[in-house]
Design a protein around this motif. Structure first.
Motif, PDB file in Angstrom:
ATOM      1  N   LYS A 118       0.830  -1.205   0.000  1.00  0.00           N
ATOM      2  CA  LYS A 118       0.000   0.000   0.000  1.00  0.00           C
ATOM      3  C   LYS A 118       0.864   1.254   0.000  1.00  0.00           C
ATOM      4  O   LYS A 118       0.558   2.243  -0.655  1.00  0.00           O
ATOM      5  N   SER A 161       2.178   1.816  -3.491  1.00  0.00           N
ATOM      6  CA  SER A 161       1.167   2.304  -4.433  1.00  0.00           C
ATOM      7  C   SER A 161       0.892   3.789  -4.290  1.00  0.00           C
ATOM      8  O   SER A 161       0.244   4.381  -5.153  1.00  0.00           O
ATOM      9  N   GLU A 191       3.964   6.352  -8.908  1.00  0.00           N
ATOM     10  CA  GLU A 191       2.652   5.818  -9.271  1.00  0.00           C
ATOM     11  C   GLU A 191       1.693   6.949  -9.630  1.00  0.00           C
ATOM     12  O   GLU A 191       0.913   6.838 -10.567  1.00  0.00           O
ATOM     13  N   HIS A 194      -6.016   1.458 -12.043  1.00  0.00           N
ATOM     14  CA  HIS A 194      -7.152   0.595 -11.706  1.00  0.00           C
ATOM     15  C   HIS A 194      -8.438   1.066 -12.379  1.00  0.00           C
ATOM     16  O   HIS A 194      -9.209   0.245 -12.904  1.00  0.00           O
ATOM     17  N   ASP A 206      -0.764  -7.006  -6.998  1.00  0.00           N
ATOM     18  CA  ASP A 206      -0.409  -5.764  -7.689  1.00  0.00           C
ATOM     19  C   ASP A 206       0.499  -6.043  -8.881  1.00  0.00           C
ATOM     20  O   ASP A 206       0.314  -5.503  -9.972  1.00  0.00           O
TER      21      ASP A 206
END
Length: 841
Positions: A500, A503, A508, A543, A721
């Motif tokens: 997490k 990300s 990112e 996503h 991921d």
């Protein structure tokens, strides 16, 4: 009333500006043209925001100026002092002009069509023999920020260039020498053209009959041309000064870049020093707990403020919808009145008829009403612009709060991860001292609290127990397994926290911004295969856009099949599967619940993905009876269903089995899979010679592990991921990606393998080492940079070479099998005769 409404607008504008607006990088999606369609898209409540238009302030001022200078739309004190009851603007516009004005005023309300450019930002450079080089963007800046605007009344010139500097971008400049330049004096006077042109024009324009006027006129023209020449020289000097300032700006930007690189090195050294300070354990636990409580308090306040802002944005959107409906109704009335006015003007006027005066009065009334509607329409347009700017300012503030919240959450993830590591290190020495030690009870209680996953009923008590890891990730996979031991649960939660935190990095976020820019430039057309799209997909698809990109990739590869089939082809196969028994249906039913048991969409018979997975596998078994069903196809279809609907997942399975993979890859013999394992061994000896020799030395057959990687494209082999980033590139480029990432995984842990000096330890590490790889950016850099060159032609040649060898081996094995069966049958017959004789005796 108009005056009162304008004063109310001004007060509201001042109040909104006093609140301030936060600066942000827009990395969230606008209103998605292709919303997520798979199982994952229904789980996540994503808030979508439009990008703020920085030119709305200037549009507002321009609109206000236009309204004030229009003589027929005076409001406030001017309208009160002016004559009343008489319209000052004649009815001299057509319906076309009304439509154009409405489109211009409403253009800022359409997503992706406002005053800002929605195209991807790239830079190019052109150079020629000229010594003057200029830099410019391929995508010109928005019209709100153009370098100069010329109005009929005033000339306003702004020479400040528009640059967008942010932490997430690095802008490159290109050379461009194609800008139009004014001709120099020496070019105009070259070869005597200038003099001849002047004489010719003067000879043609001056009459011969005027005695003595020709020299005077020539002298006046010469003076005007000299003045023009001096003006041109001054303009040339200004252009040179501007060029020098632009070069100085480039030099300053380069200096800033070097300074930032030095700062980064200093920060890197500071990080290494901070790592040494983390060794202090016992004294820092209390401070970390206090810090987490403060972060939780701040997070709660930010969430409350965010909810309030969302409510305000919803109210503003409702008001905007009501205003748009009002404008539409007014437009219809205006069009009807204009049609009636044109019909009355076209009909012949008979002054002697008794009804002509009444018609003239009605016409005057209609003109007055039309003028009133025009004024009201202008006011409503201005109101729409005002509300749009207020809404976007609110979005800007909301986005700033979200960015701050994300940074705090990432920091909290890092702190909690270090906190768990500290607990794991402190547990052993404290617990080994005595059974009833109070320190042991504290450590065990802290471990129990740390291993608890976030459940829906804990959402209201985050202020007392901050917990940033939920029970399931965004893909539906369980983060902390229930059946594992306490040590394994602790490791799983540390891994989830690190994932997490990774990300939320700036890299990112930068990838998300690049995808936003690219998809904005292709909003109204399909994607096209290009080097730019290939580079973006290799960085990973965000996503919120994965459904759209996967659907396009699959349609691109199976287009040659779908064009020759009926539109309801998938439904036809499903109907056939429901009506007729299928030999593969029994095995499909057995494997449904064993597909992805750690994913909530497939964990129980009543889960949402089970029925969809059954339909896709049954339809595929009827389309391809040679394969029917093979263990492994269920996992491929299950991953596709997370982002696609049933029919698209069905075509994804066809693309993998019938387009990407060679023939006999999923048949009973698994011929293609065996061939790929031999090709991979050749690539291992070429790309990773040390590791391959190490495996050969200890006689470790790594194909026992890698066989499943190739068969199901890394499903259940890597963290979720990394898995979906691999699938992004796989659906775009094909099976070459599997070889790239398989080599990259071994390269990532090559040094750890070389340290192991026992075949048992090596094979044990082979079984779980992929789950310890968390940094997807580092892995993708190894796969796409360190593994180059990697031509597909080389893989195809080696496949053909090994295919012949494997076929020969299978033929020999089949011959041995047949011989063995014949011998066994003959021996069984002999034993039966012997037993009969024994029974007779």
């Amino acid at each position: 009333m108009n005056y009162w409404l304008q004063q109310l607008q001004q007060k509201r504008w001042e109040f909104s500006n006093t609140r301030g607006s936060g600066q942000r990088d827009s990395w969230s999606s606008p209103t998605l043209a292709y919303p997520p369609t798979g199982l994952v898209g229904k789980d996540n409540d994503t808030f979508l925001f439009e990008k703020p238009n920085d030119g709305m302030e200037k549009v507002r001022s321009d609109f206000a100026m236009e309204t004030e200078t229009d003589g027929g739309s005076m409001v406030g004190i001017q309208s009160a002092r002016g004559p009343s009851g008489t319209p000052t603007n004649p009815l001299n516009f057509s319906l076309k002009n009304i439509g154009t004005e409405l489109r211009n005023s409403m253009s800022y309300l359409r997503p992706g069509r406002g005053g800002e450019s929605r195209r991807s930002v790239f830079y190019t450079g052109n150079s020629n023999s000229s010594s003057t080089e200029e830099w410019e963007l391929v995508d010109a800046p928005p019209k709100d920020f153009s370098d100069s605007k010329h109005h009929p009344d005033t000339h306003r010139c702004t020479s400040t260039p528009w640059y967008s500097l942010g932490s997430a971008f690095t802008f490159d400049f290109g050379r461009n020498s194609a800008r139009l330049k004014k001709p120099l004096l020496r070019d105009m006077m070259g070869s005597g053209r200038f003099g001849r042109n002047v004489e010719t024009r003067s000879a043609e324009s001056s009459p011969v009959e005027c005695n003595g006027s020709k020299p005077l006129e020539m002298q006046l023209r010469l003076q005007s041309q000299q003045e023009e020449l001096s003006n041109m020289q001054q303009e040339q000097a200004k252009l040179r000064e501007e060029l020098a300032s632009q070069k100085e700006l480039v030099r300053l930007l380069q200096q800033t870049l070097r300074t930032s690189q030095c700062d980064w090195q200093t920060i890197h050294r500071g990080v290494s020093q901070l790592e040494a300070l983390l060794q202090e354990r016992d004294g820092q636990i209390q401070s970390l707990c206090g810090h987490m409580e403060r972060l939780a308090l701040e997070k709660e306040s930010l969430q409350q403020e965010l909810k309030g802002l969302k409510l305000k944005v919803g109210e503003i959107n409702d008001q905007l919808g009501m205003l748009m409906e009002t404008i539409q109704a007014k437009d219809e009335v205006i069009m009807k009145l204009s049609q009636q006015s044109s019909e009355q003007n076209s009909s012949p006027n008979d002054s002697s008829s008794p009804t002509s005066n009444k018609e003239q009065q009605e016409l005057d009334i209609l003109k007055d009403s039309l003028q009133g509607y025009k004024s009201q329409n202008k006011f409503l347009n201005k109101e729409i612009l005002e509300l749009t700017v207020l809404r976007r300012n609110a979005e800007s503030r909301e986005k700033a709060l979200e960015a701050k919240y994300t940074a705090l959450e990432a920091k909290l993830c890092q702190v909690e991860s270090k906190y768990l590591v500290l607990l794991q290190e402190v547990k052993t020495p404290v617990c080994s001292s005595s059974e009833q030690s109070p320190a042991r009870e504290v450590i065990s209680r802290l471990l129990e609290d740390a291993l608890q996953a976030e459940s829906p009923d804990q959402q209201d008590h985050l202020i007392f127990k901050p917990n940033t890891v939920s029970e399931y990730d965004i893909f539906g996979f369980k983060t902390v397994p229930e059946e594992e031991e306490e040590e394994e649960k602790l490791v799983a939660k540390v891994r989830a926290l690190e994932l997490k935190s990774l990300s939320m990095t700036d890299q990112e976020v930068s990838v998300g911004v690049k995808w936003e820019n690219y998809l904005a430039s292709t909003m109204n057309r399909d994607l096209v295969r290009s080097p730019e799209l290939k580079t973006l997909i290799r960085c990973g698809v965000p996503h919120e856009h994965r459904s759209q990109v996967w659907r396009w990739c699959v349609n691109f590869h199976v287009k040659k099949f779908r064009d020759h089939l009926a539109v309801d082809y998938y439904e036809t196969l499903l109907n056939v599967a429901r009506e007729k028994p299928n030999p593969a249906s029994k095995q499909i039913e057995l494997d449904l619940l064993r597909t992805l048991p750690n994913n909530k969409h497939y964990s129980s018979p009543s889960a949402g993905g089970i029925q969809k997975l059954r339909n896709v596998l049954m339809a595929f078994s009827w389309r391809n009876p040679d394969i029917g069903y093979c263990q492994g196809l269920n996992r491929l279809a299950a991953i596709a269903l997370l982002y696609l609907d049933q029919e698209d997942a069905f075509w994804t399975l066809i693309a993998i089995v019938e387009v990407f993979m060679p023939r006999d890859y999923y048949t009973k013999t698994l011929l293609g899979s065996q061939v790929d394992q031999r090709v991979f061994k050749d690539l291992m000896s070429e790309k990773l010679p040390r590791l391959h020799a190490h495996f050969e030395q200890y006689k470790v057959d790594f194909s026992l592990i890698t066989f499943n990687w190739f068969l199901v494209v890394f499903v259940d082999s890597v963290v979720s991921d990394i898995l979906f980033k691999i699938w992004d590139a796989f659906l775009f480029e094909g099976p070459k990606i599997i070889f790239r990432f398989a080599l990259a995984l071994f390269k990532y842990k090559e040094e750890e393998f070389l340290k192991l000096q026992d075949s048992t330890a090596i094979f044990k590490y082979l079984r779980y080492f992929t789950r310890t790889i968390l940094d997807s950016r580092k892995l993708m850099n190894i796969a796409f940079v360190d593994m180059n060159p990697f031509p597909m032609r080389q893989i195809q040649n080696r496949r053909a070479f090994h295919l012949e060898k494997v076929r020969l081996e299978l033929t020999e094995l089949e011959a041995i099998r047949q011989t063995f069966l014949r011998e066994r049958e003959s021996s069984q017959d002999g034993r039966s005769f012997v037993s009969d004789d024994e029974e007779d005796n």
